[in-house]
Design a protein around this motif. Structure first.
Motif, PDB file in Angstrom:
ATOM      1  N   TYR A  13      67.961 -23.300 -46.601  1.00  0.00           N
ATOM      2  CA  TYR A  13      67.483 -24.105 -45.471  1.00  0.00           C
ATOM      3  C   TYR A  13      66.015 -23.841 -45.138  1.00  0.00           C
ATOM      4  CZ  TYR A  13      72.333 -25.364 -44.703  1.00  0.00           C
ATOM      5  OH  TYR A  13      73.596 -25.862 -44.862  1.00  0.00           O
TER       6      TYR A  13
ATOM      7  N   GLU B 113      69.347 -17.652 -47.632  1.00  0.00           N
ATOM      8  CA  GLU B 113      70.201 -17.619 -48.831  1.00  0.00           C
ATOM      9  C   GLU B 113      70.817 -18.980 -49.169  1.00  0.00           C
ATOM     10  OE1 GLU B 113      72.872 -14.400 -48.004  1.00  0.00           O
ATOM     11  OE2 GLU B 113      71.237 -12.938 -48.101  1.00  0.00           O
ATOM     12  N   ASN B 114      70.874 -19.845 -48.178  1.00  0.00           N
ATOM     13  CA  ASN B 114      71.452 -21.164 -48.430  1.00  0.00           C
ATOM     14  C   ASN B 114      70.399 -22.260 -48.553  1.00  0.00           C
ATOM     15  OD1 ASN B 114      74.511 -20.808 -48.347  1.00  0.00           O
ATOM     16  ND2 ASN B 114      73.828 -19.640 -46.564  1.00  0.00           N
TER      17      ASN B 114
ATOM     18  N   GLU C 203      70.648 -11.486 -39.615  1.00  0.00           N
ATOM     19  CA  GLU C 203      71.765 -12.130 -40.321  1.00  0.00           C
ATOM     20  C   GLU C 203      71.566 -13.641 -40.348  1.00  0.00           C
ATOM     21  OE1 GLU C 203      74.706 -11.203 -41.822  1.00  0.00           O
ATOM     22  OE2 GLU C 203      74.003  -9.134 -41.762  1.00  0.00           O
ATOM     23  N   ILE C 204      71.129 -14.192 -39.227  1.00  0.00           N
ATOM     24  CA  ILE C 204      70.925 -15.651 -39.146  1.00  0.00           C
ATOM     25  C   ILE C 204      69.819 -16.069 -40.113  1.00  0.00           C
ATOM     26  CG2 ILE C 204      70.061 -17.485 -37.608  1.00  0.00           C
ATOM     27  CD1 ILE C 204      71.621 -15.973 -35.324  1.00  0.00           C
TER      28      ILE C 204
ATOM     29  N   ASP D 290      68.852 -14.464 -42.797  1.00  0.00           N
ATOM     30  CA  ASP D 290      69.372 -14.286 -44.170  1.00  0.00           C
ATOM     31  C   ASP D 290      70.271 -15.454 -44.571  1.00  0.00           C
ATOM     32  OD1 ASP D 290      68.083 -11.930 -44.518  1.00  0.00           O
ATOM     33  OD2 ASP D 290      69.837 -10.637 -44.249  1.00  0.00           O
ATOM     34  N   THR D 291      71.140 -15.867 -43.654  1.00  0.00           N
ATOM     35  CA  THR D 291      72.062 -16.970 -43.956  1.00  0.00           C
ATOM     36  C   THR D 291      71.288 -18.258 -44.231  1.00  0.00           C
ATOM     37  OG1 THR D 291      73.831 -15.956 -42.668  1.00  0.00           O
ATOM     38  CG2 THR D 291      73.999 -18.333 -43.031  1.00  0.00           C
ATOM     39  N   LEU D 292      70.260 -18.508 -43.408  1.00  0.00           N
ATOM     40  CA  LEU D 292      69.436 -19.705 -43.622  1.00  0.00           C
ATOM     41  C   LEU D 292      68.677 -19.600 -44.939  1.00  0.00           C
ATOM     42  CD1 LEU D 292      68.005 -20.166 -40.006  1.00  0.00           C
ATOM     43  CD2 LEU D 292      69.692 -21.633 -41.135  1.00  0.00           C
TER      44      LEU D 292
ATOM     45  N   VAL E 192      59.771 -24.447 -45.838  1.00  0.00           N
ATOM     46  CA  VAL E 192      59.592 -24.569 -44.380  1.00  0.00           C
ATOM     47  C   VAL E 192      58.467 -23.639 -43.917  1.00  0.00           C
ATOM     48  CG1 VAL E 192      60.680 -24.036 -42.162  1.00  0.00           C
ATOM     49  CG2 VAL E 192      61.947 -25.317 -43.914  1.00  0.00           C
TER      50      VAL E 192
ATOM     51  N   GLU F   2      72.310 -26.193 -36.201  1.00  0.00           N
ATOM     52  CA  GLU F   2      71.197 -27.047 -36.601  1.00  0.00           C
ATOM     53  C   GLU F   2      69.890 -26.290 -36.439  1.00  0.00           C
ATOM     54  OE1 GLU F   2      70.128 -29.889 -33.623  1.00  0.00           O
ATOM     55  OE2 GLU F   2      69.544 -31.416 -35.065  1.00  0.00           O
ATOM     56  N   ILE F   3      68.930 -26.607 -37.289  1.00  0.00           N
ATOM     57  CA  ILE F   3      67.573 -26.085 -37.066  1.00  0.00           C
ATOM     58  C   ILE F   3      66.595 -27.256 -37.083  1.00  0.00           C
ATOM     59  CG2 ILE F   3      67.996 -23.760 -37.963  1.00  0.00           C
ATOM     60  CD1 ILE F   3      66.666 -24.566 -40.582  1.00  0.00           C
TER      61      ILE F   3
ATOM     62  N   ILE G 136      75.725 -21.267 -36.836  1.00  0.00           N
ATOM     63  CA  ILE G 136      74.423 -21.952 -36.808  1.00  0.00           C
ATOM     64  C   ILE G 136      74.717 -23.437 -36.976  1.00  0.00           C
ATOM     65  CG2 ILE G 136      72.099 -22.066 -37.782  1.00  0.00           C
ATOM     66  CD1 ILE G 136      72.867 -19.479 -39.388  1.00  0.00           C
TER      67      ILE G 136
ATOM     68  N   LEU H  21      67.686 -30.198 -39.536  1.00  0.00           N
ATOM     69  CA  LEU H  21      68.558 -29.840 -40.657  1.00  0.00           C
ATOM     70  C   LEU H  21      69.895 -29.397 -40.097  1.00  0.00           C
ATOM     71  CD1 LEU H  21      66.152 -27.669 -42.884  1.00  0.00           C
ATOM     72  CD2 LEU H  21      66.785 -30.059 -43.216  1.00  0.00           C
ATOM     73  N   SER H  22      70.947 -30.106 -40.440  1.00  0.00           N
ATOM     74  CA  SER H  22      72.280 -29.687 -40.005  1.00  0.00           C
ATOM     75  C   SER H  22      72.721 -28.506 -40.867  1.00  0.00           C
ATOM     76  CB  SER H  22      73.253 -30.861 -40.161  1.00  0.00           C
ATOM     77  OG  SER H  22      74.545 -30.437 -39.820  1.00  0.00           O
ATOM     78  N   VAL H  23      73.124 -27.420 -40.251  1.00  0.00           N
ATOM     79  CA  VAL H  23      73.476 -26.199 -41.001  1.00  0.00           C
ATOM     80  C   VAL H  23      74.997 -26.003 -41.012  1.00  0.00           C
ATOM     81  CG1 VAL H  23      73.133 -23.699 -41.186  1.00  0.00           C
ATOM     82  CG2 VAL H  23      71.241 -25.164 -40.425  1.00  0.00           C
ATOM     83  N   GLN H  24      75.604 -25.865 -39.836  1.00  0.00           N
ATOM     84  CA  GLN H  24      77.067 -25.726 -39.719  1.00  0.00           C
ATOM     85  C   GLN H  24      77.602 -24.579 -40.572  1.00  0.00           C
ATOM     86  OE1 GLN H  24      78.402 -27.463 -37.364  1.00  0.00           O
ATOM     87  NE2 GLN H  24      76.701 -28.857 -37.070  1.00  0.00           N
ATOM     88  N   ARG H  25      77.020 -23.406 -40.384  1.00  0.00           N
ATOM     89  CA  ARG H  25      77.469 -22.235 -41.160  1.00  0.00           C
ATOM     90  C   ARG H  25      77.704 -21.060 -40.224  1.00  0.00           C
ATOM     91  NH1 ARG H  25      76.037 -23.671 -46.693  1.00  0.00           N
ATOM     92  NH2 ARG H  25      77.268 -21.935 -47.440  1.00  0.00           N
TER      93      ARG H  25
ATOM     94  N   ALA I 265      77.089 -17.699 -38.843  1.00  0.00           N
ATOM     95  CA  ALA I 265      75.828 -16.957 -38.791  1.00  0.00           C
ATOM     96  C   ALA I 265      75.949 -15.576 -39.427  1.00  0.00           C
ATOM     97  CB  ALA I 265      75.377 -16.827 -37.338  1.00  0.00           C
TER      98      ALA I 265
ATOM     99  N   GLU J  36      77.478 -14.927 -42.190  1.00  0.00           N
ATOM    100  CA  GLU J  36      77.865 -15.145 -43.577  1.00  0.00           C
ATOM    101  C   GLU J  36      77.323 -14.072 -44.519  1.00  0.00           C
ATOM    102  OE1 GLU J  36      77.795 -19.409 -44.854  1.00  0.00           O
ATOM    103  OE2 GLU J  36      76.417 -18.620 -46.360  1.00  0.00           O
ATOM    104  N   SER J  37      76.068 -13.688 -44.288  1.00  0.00           N
ATOM    105  CA  SER J  37      75.430 -12.706 -45.163  1.00  0.00           C
ATOM    106  C   SER J  37      76.187 -11.367 -45.112  1.00  0.00           C
ATOM    107  CB  SER J  37      73.978 -12.551 -44.713  1.00  0.00           C
ATOM    108  OG  SER J  37      73.367 -11.501 -45.340  1.00  0.00           O
TER     109      SER J  37
END
Lengths: 249, 79
Positions: B19, B16-17, B9-10, B12-14, B23, B75-76, B73, A23-27, A29, A31-32
């Motif tokens: 991703y 909340e968006n 934080e990482i 949470d970001t994943l 999973v 890619e996962i 971030i 999964l490409s994220v490109q965000r 880290a 952000e929260s």
């Protein structure tokens, strides 16, 4: 114990392979945290906010004890958010200045984050404040990663800490707009080279605005406001006016 | 050691968006870490190994570096 040599150029940590679905994220880290920081900034409104970073014991609270009375005497209103791992000792010192202050006790956490500051804003009266000083937890690494919604960061370095501090802890100097070299009254007793401190800091961030301050209150300062403190106050006043002007637009 | 907070934080970001929707397991996270980000990659790896989140158990972190203060971030890899 972690082995600091486990990664050199840091290509990988952990044993799992690159199996599964990609999964490409490109965000960003952070952000929260940054979403809350943005809300804090909106709450700050026209008020100018400085986030002070430093090692423990560099003199952040003493600096505020020197700056705030001068600002107050010129009619500016200040408030302080104090960050400490334990105790409200610093807040008590700020309370003595007669301005609003709120103590965040992090209970072991090595930095303030945007959420902690957001909670403090519910409890601190800032509606009339021209400037808010955030005194982050004494630590030159961890606080650098967290945007709190401030207008600028300023790093405080005391002359006892060594000329090479900016090179050893570059993130704090890279992210700051200003550097305060504090405790300059101790220079005669030290081998510290203030020119070298500046050279090292500017090699990390050549836009740093630098102040040299002493917060010593003893008679040998003649009771006069140290020139560095006076320069800092002028700088802060200018920033207050700029922020208020921007907010009106 | 703020890397625990960064790891959260990482996540949470994943989360909340979206991703992490559906999973069961995250096999690897590819991060772009700025040299002025103040992040120790070893400690960040240690933090991920100790997250109280089964989806990240045994996760591998991959790093690329940049000259900024950003933490991104990229890619996962998930099951």
């Amino acid at each position: 114990m972690l082995n600091s040599n486990r990664i050199n150029r840091g290509s990988k940590v952990g044993s799992a392979g690159r199996s599964g679905r990609s999964l490409s994220v490109q965000r960003n880290a952070m952000e929260s945290n940054d979403v809350i920081a943005k809300k804090n900034k909106a709450v700050f409104g026209r008020t100018f906010v400085i986030n002070f970073l430093s090692s423990p014991g560099s003199g952040k609270t003493s600096l505020l004890e020197s700056i705030v009375p001068v600002l107050k005497s010129e009619g500016f209103k200040a408030a302080v958010i104090e960050g400490d791992v334990e105790t409200d000792l610093d807040k008590k010192r700020i309370d003595a200045l007669g301005i609003p202050a709120y103590q965040i006790i992090t209970n072991g956490t090595c930095h303030l984050d945007a959420k902690m500051v957001s909670v403090s804003l519910d409890k601190l009266d800032i509606k009339d404040a021209d400037v808010i000083f955030i005194e982050n937890v004494g630590n030159l690494v961890c606080p650098t990663s967290f945007n709190l919604g401030e207008d600028m960061k300023a790093v405080v370095l005391s002359v006892t800490e060594g000329d090479d501090k900016p090179l050893k802890y570059p993130a704090a100097f890279y992210k700051s707009e200003a550097m305060v070299i504090n405790k300059t009254d101790l220079l005669p007793a030290l081998d510290s080279d203030i020119a070298k401190i500046k050279e090292n800091a500017l090699s990390i961030n050549n836009g740093l605005i630098i102040f040299e301050t002493s917060c010593k209150k003893k008679a040998d300062c003649g009771g006069a406001v140290n020139k560095g403190i006076a320069d800092m106050v002028s700088f802060i006043k200018e920033k207050i006016k700029l922020k208020a002007g921007e907010f009106k637009k | 050691m703020h890397e625990f907070s960064i790891a959260l934080e990482i996540v949470d970001t994943l989360e909340e968006n979206g991703y992490l929707d559906g999973v069961n397991k995250v096999n690897s996270v590819r991060l772009n870490i700025g040299k002025y980000s103040g992040i120790d990659k070893n400690y960040l790896g240690f933090a991920f190994q100790n997250l109280d989140d089964e989806r990240f158990k045994g996760v591998s972190l991959e790093f690329v570096s940049n000259d900024s203060d950003e933490i991104k971030i990229e890619e996962i890899m998930v099951d």
